[in-house]
Design a protein around this motif. Structure first.
Motif, PDB file in Angstrom:
ATOM      1  N   GLU A  80      24.473 -36.266  -8.086  1.00 53.40           N
ATOM      2  CA  GLU A  80      24.250 -35.177  -7.139  1.00 53.40           C
ATOM      3  C   GLU A  80      23.804 -33.933  -7.889  1.00 53.40           C
ATOM      4  O   GLU A  80      24.073 -33.783  -9.082  1.00 53.40           O
ATOM      5  CB  GLU A  80      25.518 -34.870  -6.343  1.00 53.40           C
ATOM      6  CG  GLU A  80      25.988 -36.003  -5.444  1.00 53.40           C
ATOM      7  CD  GLU A  80      27.161 -35.582  -4.588  1.00 53.40           C
ATOM      8  OE1 GLU A  80      26.973 -34.699  -3.721  1.00 53.40           O
ATOM      9  OE2 GLU A  80      28.261 -36.112  -4.794  1.00 53.40           O
ATOM     10  N   SER A  81      23.133 -33.048  -7.172  1.00 56.22           N
ATOM     11  CA  SER A  81      22.683 -31.800  -7.781  1.00 56.22           C
ATOM     12  C   SER A  81      23.438 -30.625  -7.184  1.00 56.22           C
ATOM     13  O   SER A  81      23.803 -30.637  -6.000  1.00 56.22           O
ATOM     14  CB  SER A  81      21.178 -31.609  -7.586  1.00 56.22           C
ATOM     15  OG  SER A  81      20.856 -31.474  -6.221  1.00 56.22           O
ATOM     16  N   VAL A  82      23.664 -29.617  -8.006  1.00 56.18           N
ATOM     17  CA  VAL A  82      24.401 -28.426  -7.585  1.00 56.18           C
ATOM     18  C   VAL A  82      23.719 -27.195  -8.165  1.00 56.18           C
ATOM     19  O   VAL A  82      22.941 -27.274  -9.116  1.00 56.18           O
ATOM     20  CB  VAL A  82      25.869 -28.461  -8.061  1.00 56.18           C
ATOM     21  CG1 VAL A  82      26.663 -29.534  -7.355  1.00 56.18           C
ATOM     22  CG2 VAL A  82      25.940 -28.645  -9.582  1.00 56.18           C
ATOM     23  N   TYR A  92      31.292 -21.561 -11.025  1.00 54.82           N
ATOM     24  CA  TYR A  92      31.432 -22.457  -9.869  1.00 54.82           C
ATOM     25  C   TYR A  92      30.114 -23.182  -9.617  1.00 54.82           C
ATOM     26  O   TYR A  92      29.056 -22.798 -10.146  1.00 54.82           O
ATOM     27  CB  TYR A  92      31.829 -21.661  -8.611  1.00 54.82           C
ATOM     28  CG  TYR A  92      33.159 -20.985  -8.703  1.00 54.82           C
ATOM     29  CD1 TYR A  92      34.338 -21.677  -8.417  1.00 54.82           C
ATOM     30  CD2 TYR A  92      33.258 -19.640  -9.066  1.00 54.82           C
ATOM     31  CE1 TYR A  92      35.571 -21.047  -8.508  1.00 54.82           C
ATOM     32  CE2 TYR A  92      34.492 -19.014  -9.162  1.00 54.82           C
ATOM     33  CZ  TYR A  92      35.642 -19.725  -8.885  1.00 54.82           C
ATOM     34  OH  TYR A  92      36.857 -19.098  -8.980  1.00 54.82           O
ATOM     35  N   ALA A  93      30.200 -24.206  -8.784  1.00 57.38           N
ATOM     36  CA  ALA A  93      29.008 -24.957  -8.390  1.00 57.38           C
ATOM     37  C   ALA A  93      29.096 -25.272  -6.905  1.00 57.38           C
ATOM     38  O   ALA A  93      30.179 -25.552  -6.381  1.00 57.38           O
ATOM     39  CB  ALA A  93      28.894 -26.251  -9.202  1.00 57.38           C
ATOM     40  N   LEU A 161      21.574 -13.039  -5.097  1.00 54.29           N
ATOM     41  CA  LEU A 161      22.078 -13.347  -3.764  1.00 54.29           C
ATOM     42  C   LEU A 161      21.832 -14.826  -3.514  1.00 54.29           C
ATOM     43  O   LEU A 161      20.690 -15.277  -3.519  1.00 54.29           O
ATOM     44  CB  LEU A 161      21.371 -12.502  -2.701  1.00 54.29           C
ATOM     45  CG  LEU A 161      21.545 -10.983  -2.790  1.00 54.29           C
ATOM     46  CD1 LEU A 161      20.802 -10.303  -1.654  1.00 54.29           C
ATOM     47  CD2 LEU A 161      23.019 -10.598  -2.771  1.00 54.29           C
ATOM     48  N   LEU A 162      22.917 -15.559  -3.307  1.00 52.43           N
ATOM     49  CA  LEU A 162      22.832 -16.996  -3.047  1.00 52.43           C
ATOM     50  C   LEU A 162      22.870 -17.203  -1.535  1.00 52.43           C
ATOM     51  O   LEU A 162      23.890 -16.951  -0.894  1.00 52.43           O
ATOM     52  CB  LEU A 162      23.991 -17.714  -3.733  1.00 52.43           C
ATOM     53  CG  LEU A 162      24.024 -19.242  -3.656  1.00 52.43           C
ATOM     54  CD1 LEU A 162      22.762 -19.838  -4.248  1.00 52.43           C
ATOM     55  CD2 LEU A 162      25.251 -19.768  -4.395  1.00 52.43           C
ATOM     56  N   VAL A 163      21.754 -17.634  -0.965  1.00 55.31           N
ATOM     57  CA  VAL A 163      21.655 -17.842   0.478  1.00 55.31           C
ATOM     58  C   VAL A 163      21.966 -19.303   0.782  1.00 55.31           C
ATOM     59  O   VAL A 163      21.318 -20.202   0.247  1.00 55.31           O
ATOM     60  CB  VAL A 163      20.245 -17.487   1.002  1.00 55.31           C
ATOM     61  CG1 VAL A 163      20.204 -17.573   2.522  1.00 55.31           C
ATOM     62  CG2 VAL A 163      19.834 -16.106   0.529  1.00 55.31           C
ATOM     63  N   VAL A 164      22.971 -19.524   1.627  1.00 50.63           N
ATOM     64  CA  VAL A 164      23.396 -20.888   1.937  1.00 50.63           C
ATOM     65  C   VAL A 164      23.378 -21.107   3.449  1.00 50.63           C
ATOM     66  O   VAL A 164      23.436 -20.155   4.233  1.00 50.63           O
ATOM     67  CB  VAL A 164      24.806 -21.183   1.376  1.00 50.63           C
ATOM     68  CG1 VAL A 164      24.842 -21.015  -0.129  1.00 50.63           C
ATOM     69  CG2 VAL A 164      25.842 -20.277   2.031  1.00 50.63           C
ATOM     70  N   ARG A 165      23.297 -22.369   3.822  1.00 46.51           N
ATOM     71  CA  ARG A 165      23.318 -22.744   5.235  1.00 46.51           C
ATOM     72  C   ARG A 165      24.663 -23.378   5.552  1.00 46.51           C
ATOM     73  O   ARG A 165      24.967 -24.477   5.114  1.00 46.51           O
ATOM     74  CB  ARG A 165      22.185 -23.725   5.554  1.00 46.51           C
ATOM     75  CG  ARG A 165      22.132 -24.159   7.017  1.00 46.51           C
ATOM     76  CD  ARG A 165      21.025 -25.177   7.269  1.00 46.51           C
ATOM     77  NE  ARG A 165      21.165 -26.353   6.421  1.00 46.51           N
ATOM     78  CZ  ARG A 165      20.330 -26.665   5.440  1.00 46.51           C
ATOM     79  NH1 ARG A 165      19.303 -25.885   5.159  1.00 46.51           N
ATOM     80  NH2 ARG A 165      20.511 -27.759   4.705  1.00 46.51           N
ATOM     81  N   VAL A 178      23.312 -16.629 -11.846  1.00 49.89           N
ATOM     82  CA  VAL A 178      22.979 -17.997 -11.451  1.00 49.89           C
ATOM     83  C   VAL A 178      22.412 -18.707 -12.667  1.00 49.89           C
ATOM     84  O   VAL A 178      21.402 -18.288 -13.229  1.00 49.89           O
ATOM     85  CB  VAL A 178      21.963 -18.031 -10.285  1.00 49.89           C
ATOM     86  CG1 VAL A 178      21.519 -19.469 -10.011  1.00 49.89           C
ATOM     87  CG2 VAL A 178      22.566 -17.424  -9.029  1.00 49.89           C
ATOM     88  N   GLN A 179      23.067 -19.777 -13.071  1.00 51.50           N
ATOM     89  CA  GLN A 179      22.582 -20.535 -14.227  1.00 51.50           C
ATOM     90  C   GLN A 179      21.408 -21.426 -13.840  1.00 51.50           C
ATOM     91  O   GLN A 179      20.481 -21.630 -14.614  1.00 51.50           O
ATOM     92  CB  GLN A 179      23.705 -21.391 -14.821  1.00 51.50           C
ATOM     93  CG  GLN A 179      23.240 -22.303 -15.953  1.00 51.50           C
ATOM     94  CD  GLN A 179      24.380 -22.991 -16.652  1.00 51.50           C
ATOM     95  OE1 GLN A 179      25.347 -22.341 -17.058  1.00 51.50           O
ATOM     96  NE2 GLN A 179      24.275 -24.308 -16.810  1.00 51.50           N
ATOM     97  N   GLY A 180      21.451 -21.973 -12.616  1.00 51.86           N
ATOM     98  CA  GLY A 180      20.376 -22.841 -12.160  1.00 51.86           C
ATOM     99  C   GLY A 180      20.913 -24.126 -11.581  1.00 51.86           C
ATOM    100  O   GLY A 180      22.101 -24.243 -11.276  1.00 51.86           O
TER     101      GLY A 180
END
Length: 232
Positions: A80-82, A92-93, A161-165, A178-180
């Motif tokens: 999985e990708s995070v 965190y991830a 800014l981390l935009v999430v759904r 953000v590391q990536g």
């Protein structure tokens, strides 16, 4: 089906268009070559070119080989990708599937009667207002000595800014760095020790080894439930 060798392409965009001397009279009407019918016709001609002999077998062999990540993992069903990010000194991830965008910092406008708690306010992203939620408040990442970033972290810190759904729609999580994107295998995850603070342990599904550090893999369902409660 046309053969490109039998059709002479007029690459006027390279001669008199936007990539040439811009002397084409049609630029006045179309502004850019990509809006011109000649450019579109050339694109269709290129797309009509038959694939080289044996290309199907080459593609089959290529996609049959296990893909390798930068970490050396073969991409498979259990991979999985995070998105890995930092809050103060904690890493965190969150799964890539729920991430919509990583944006630069911008002003966050507070809301009336919402100056405390997890709701920070709203930010303008792409012409729309999105609610900003403090993960530090939800996860209980305090300002104690153990949560103070190192000198190296402060030096390279670039807030994002981390935009999430989520279940309540799109929301924004301001983070310190953000590391990536990283990948992990489910079998490499470790259990959350009892020594982890209660709030963090509640929303941390597992620990993910990543180089010389351990990253907390967040439980999106519980996290988004907390967001819904904060917005209520």
């Amino acid at each position: 089906m046309k053969n490109v060798s039998q059709t002479a392409l007029d690459d006027c965009w390279n001669r008199i268009g936007v990539r040439g001397d811009r002397s084409c009279a049609e630029l006045v009407r179309h502004i850019h070559c990509r809006n011109c019918a000649v450019f579109s016709a050339a694109a269709r001609t290129l797309l009509d070119v038959p694939a080289p002999a044996g290309s199907g077998q080459i593609a089959t062999e290529h996609f049959a080989r296990p893909a390798q990540t930068e970490s050396g993992y073969a991409v498979s069903a259990d991979t999985e990708s995070v998105i890995v990010f930092r809050l103060r000194a904690e890493w965190y991830a969150i799964r890539t599937a729920v991430c919509l965008e990583i944006a630069d910092l911008r002003p966050i406008h507070s809301l009336p009667h919402r100056r405390d708690g997890a709701v920070l306010g709203v930010a303008n992203l792409r012409g729309g207002l999105l609610v900003c939620i403090s993960l530090s408040v939800i996860l209980g990442v305090t300002v104690g000595p153990e949560a103070i970033p190192t000198q190296a972290q402060r030096r390279i810190s670039i807030g994002r800014l981390l935009v999430v759904r989520g279940t309540a729609g799109a929301v924004v999580f301001p983070v310190d760095e953000v590391q990536g994107m990283e990948r992990f295998r489910a079998r490499d995850l470790k259990e959350v020790p009892v020594t982890v603070a209660q709030a963090q342990a509640t929303y941390t599904q597992a620990l993910m080894p990543l180089g010389d550090r351990t990253v907390g893999l967040l439980d999106e369902q519980l996290l988004f439930y907390a967001v819904e409660r904060a917005l209520a």
